[in-house]
Enzyme design. Structure first.
Site, mmCIF file in Angstrom:
data_model
loop_
_atom_site.group_PDB
_atom_site.id
_atom_site.type_symbol
_atom_site.label_atom_id
_atom_site.label_comp_id
_atom_site.label_asym_id
_atom_site.label_seq_id
_atom_site.Cartn_x
_atom_site.Cartn_y
_atom_site.Cartn_z
ATOM 1 N N GLU A 122 -4.561 4.138 6.006
ATOM 2 C CA GLU A 122 -4.235 3.872 4.602
ATOM 3 C C GLU A 122 -4.542 5.086 3.724
ATOM 4 O O GLU A 122 -3.723 5.452 2.880
ATOM 5 C CB GLU A 122 -5.001 2.642 4.117
ATOM 6 N N ARG A 149 0.822 -1.228 0.000
ATOM 7 C CA ARG A 149 0.000 0.000 0.000
ATOM 8 C C ARG A 149 0.851 1.271 0.000
ATOM 9 O O ARG A 149 0.492 2.265 0.631
ATOM 10 C CB ARG A 149 -0.928 0.042 1.227
ATOM 11 N N SER A 201 -10.530 0.042 3.220
ATOM 12 C CA SER A 201 -9.801 -0.158 4.480
ATOM 13 C C SER A 201 -9.279 1.184 4.973
ATOM 14 O O SER A 201 -8.590 1.883 4.229
ATOM 15 C CB SER A 201 -8.600 -1.081 4.266
HETATM 16 N N1 EPU Z 1 -11.695 -9.902 10.024
HETATM 17 C C1 EPU Z 1 -12.196 -9.692 11.279
HETATM 18 N N2 EPU Z 1 -13.220 -8.799 11.426
HETATM 19 C C2 EPU Z 1 -13.743 -8.127 10.374
HETATM 20 C C3 EPU Z 1 -13.231 -8.340 9.087
HETATM 21 C C4 EPU Z 1 -12.181 -9.237 8.929
HETATM 22 O O1 EPU Z 1 -11.747 -10.294 12.249
HETATM 23 O O2 EPU Z 1 -14.661 -7.314 10.594
HETATM 24 C C5 EPU Z 1 -10.587 -10.871 9.863
HETATM 25 C C6 EPU Z 1 -11.075 -12.183 9.330
HETATM 26 O O3 EPU Z 1 -10.430 -13.217 10.014
HETATM 27 C C7 EPU Z 1 -10.612 -12.176 7.892
HETATM 28 C C8 EPU Z 1 -9.361 -11.349 7.969
HETATM 29 O O4 EPU Z 1 -9.632 -10.368 8.959
HETATM 30 O O5 EPU Z 1 -10.356 -13.451 7.411
HETATM 31 C C9 EPU Z 1 -8.986 -10.679 6.689
HETATM 32 O O6 EPU Z 1 -10.098 -9.930 6.180
HETATM 33 P P1 EPU Z 1 -10.195 -9.557 4.637
HETATM 34 O O7 EPU Z 1 -10.056 -10.791 3.793
HETATM 35 O O8 EPU Z 1 -11.408 -8.729 4.417
HETATM 36 O O9 EPU Z 1 -8.880 -8.722 4.381
HETATM 37 P P2 EPU Z 1 -8.261 -7.455 5.122
HETATM 38 O O10 EPU Z 1 -6.865 -7.825 5.493
HETATM 39 O O11 EPU Z 1 -9.120 -6.919 6.182
HETATM 40 C C10 EPU Z 1 -7.190 -6.557 2.925
HETATM 41 C C11 EPU Z 1 -7.113 -5.260 2.172
HETATM 42 C C12 EPU Z 1 -8.395 -5.006 1.398
HETATM 43 C C13 EPU Z 1 -8.623 -6.163 0.442
HETATM 44 C C14 EPU Z 1 -8.686 -7.467 1.248
HETATM 45 C C15 EPU Z 1 -8.787 -8.684 0.368
HETATM 46 C C16 EPU Z 1 -5.636 -3.840 3.461
HETATM 47 C C17 EPU Z 1 -5.510 -2.665 4.370
HETATM 48 N N3 EPU Z 1 -6.874 -4.160 3.088
HETATM 49 O O12 EPU Z 1 -8.210 -6.400 3.897
HETATM 50 O O13 EPU Z 1 -8.204 -3.835 0.628
HETATM 51 O O14 EPU Z 1 -9.816 -6.014 -0.285
HETATM 52 O O15 EPU Z 1 -7.474 -7.601 2.013
HETATM 53 O O16 EPU Z 1 -7.573 -8.911 -0.245
HETATM 54 O O17 EPU Z 1 -4.624 -4.432 3.088
HETATM 55 C C18 EPU Z 1 -8.443 -1.463 0.765
HETATM 56 O O18 EPU Z 1 -7.204 -1.414 0.720
HETATM 57 O O19 EPU Z 1 -9.146 -0.431 0.808
HETATM 58 C C19 EPU Z 1 -9.077 -2.764 0.773
HETATM 59 C C20 EPU Z 1 -10.412 -2.918 0.899
#
Ligand code: EPU
Length: 348
Positions: free
Chosen positions: A340, A170, A243
């Protein structure tokens, strides 16, 4: 207009940031053609070197904590072209103003693979390399062939290869030094037959639920779109910037210790062997923030990493909420969260 740009004084930016924050700019310049930039700057209406000059893409990774301090420039050209590269690679070039998701779907409609995991990300092509957008196991740096930039101090147009863009999670040289360049176009290296990237948790499950065993790139995009629609609020319905925090990158030993104390905490690969990436969403969720609301500033009930504007939240209110969230994660887990989006008008 015939000059290739359009000026709007005292411009309303509420529809130009996906949080829907009512911010204003003293001057908005819409540039239809990047070739008009030297002409625009030669007039002196806008000073290219002015550090307060803000270049706006889709406004999907931005929090206006105050009005824009100076002029705002938006590139609106929407050209896309493809050319054959070496070794079966196809170079797809898009001007900065092209909406990202439209571009992804266009490349897929041409039978090109490579961007399918990045479907439905809000924003523009020009903004994609700035924060090195990433989702479902792919970061855009893996697909960038070159970034065309206008250097603000010199007026030089340059084509930077991926190695010159300083990409990290990012992050990029463009994000670290926002006053240096204006991204005018991006070229991507795609191909007609690339193996899909399916390792991200949940992607295979989604494809299985769709009854698809060997997905095409189009089907991967469909699966990603289904997951995103389910998990992430649509900014057209509920203001947000995706995010709000980055997943923190910490030394591997620190991640191991935290994981031992909290086995449910998701831990991902870091930038190298010595680091790991922690799930910020999980840390925030564990502190009880999901669905929380302070007036119109809130945390999504679907995803703890997404701050939302329920109507008339100001940027300052959203920022105050973000700081409280980060302070609680710091107090409970001793982990520093970093925002971010770019914050305009305040320091984190
Ligand atoms: N989770 C929670 N609570 C929640 C949501 C998620 O505990 O409310 C946990 C779950 O265990 C889940 C894990 O977090 O499995 C990961 O969640 P998710 O797959 O949604 O991924 P993320 O790490 O929260 C990142 C990116 C997103 C991208 C997703 C999918 C960043 C900051 N964010 O989110 O990117 O869509 O992975 O690859 O790296 C963005 O940058 O704006 C964005 C949406």
């Amino acid at each position: 207009m015939s000059d290739g740009y359009r000026l709007v004084e005292d411009a309303d930016l509420a529809t130009r940031n996906t949080f829907g924050i009512a911010a204003r700019a003293p001057l908005l310049v819409e540039v239809d053609d990047a070739a008009a930039l030297p002409r625009l700057f030669a007039t002196g209406i806008v000073d290219a070197a002015d550090p307060a000059l803000l270049v706006l893409g889709g406004g999907s990774n931005l929090l206006f904590a105050a009005d824009a301090p100076g002029p705002v420039l938006a590139l609106t050209a929407c050209n896309v072209e493809t050319a054959r590269g070496d070794d079966g690679i196809v170079i797809a070039r898009a001007s900065a103003g092209v909406p990202w998701h439209d571009f992804v779907m266009h490349t897929l409609s041409l039978g090109l693979c490579g961007l399918e995991n990045l479907a439905l990300i809000p924003g523009t092509v020009g903004a994609a390399p700035i924060q090195n957008i990433g989702a479902y196991g792919v970061e855009v740096r893996e697909r960038v062939h070159a970034v065309e930039v206008f250097e603000r101090a010199t007026g030089r147009v340059q084509r930077l290869g991926p190695g010159e863009c300083g990409f990290a999670y990012r992050d990029s040289a463009f994000k670290r030094d926002p006053a240096r360049w204006i991204v005018t176009a991006v070229e991507f290296a795609l191909s007609h037959d690339k193996a899909p990237v399916l390792d991200y948790a949940g992607l295979r499950d989604e494809l299985a639920a769709m009854d698809i065993a060997e997905p095409t790139a189009v089907q991967v995009a469909e699966a990603v779109i289904r997951i995103r629609r389910r998990k992430l609020p649509d900014p057209a319905v509920l203001g947000n910037a995706g995010s709000f925090f980055k997943n923190p990158i910490v030394p591997a030993a620190r991640a191991d210790a935290l994981h031992a104390a909290h086995p449910a905490l998701p831990v991902f690969r870091g930038e190298g062997d010595a680091t790991r990436k922690l799930s910020a969403a999980w840390l925030i969720d564990a502190c009880g923030w999901k669905g929380h609301r302070d007036g119109d500033a809130g945390v999504s009930a679907e995803h703890a990493l997404v701050l939302v504007n329920h109507g008339h939240a100001s940027g300052a209110q959203l920022l105050a909420l973000a700081r409280r969230i980060a302070a609680s994660v710091q107090a409970r887990f001793d982990i520093a969260l970093e925002p971010e989006p770019r914050i305009v008008g305040a320091a984190w």
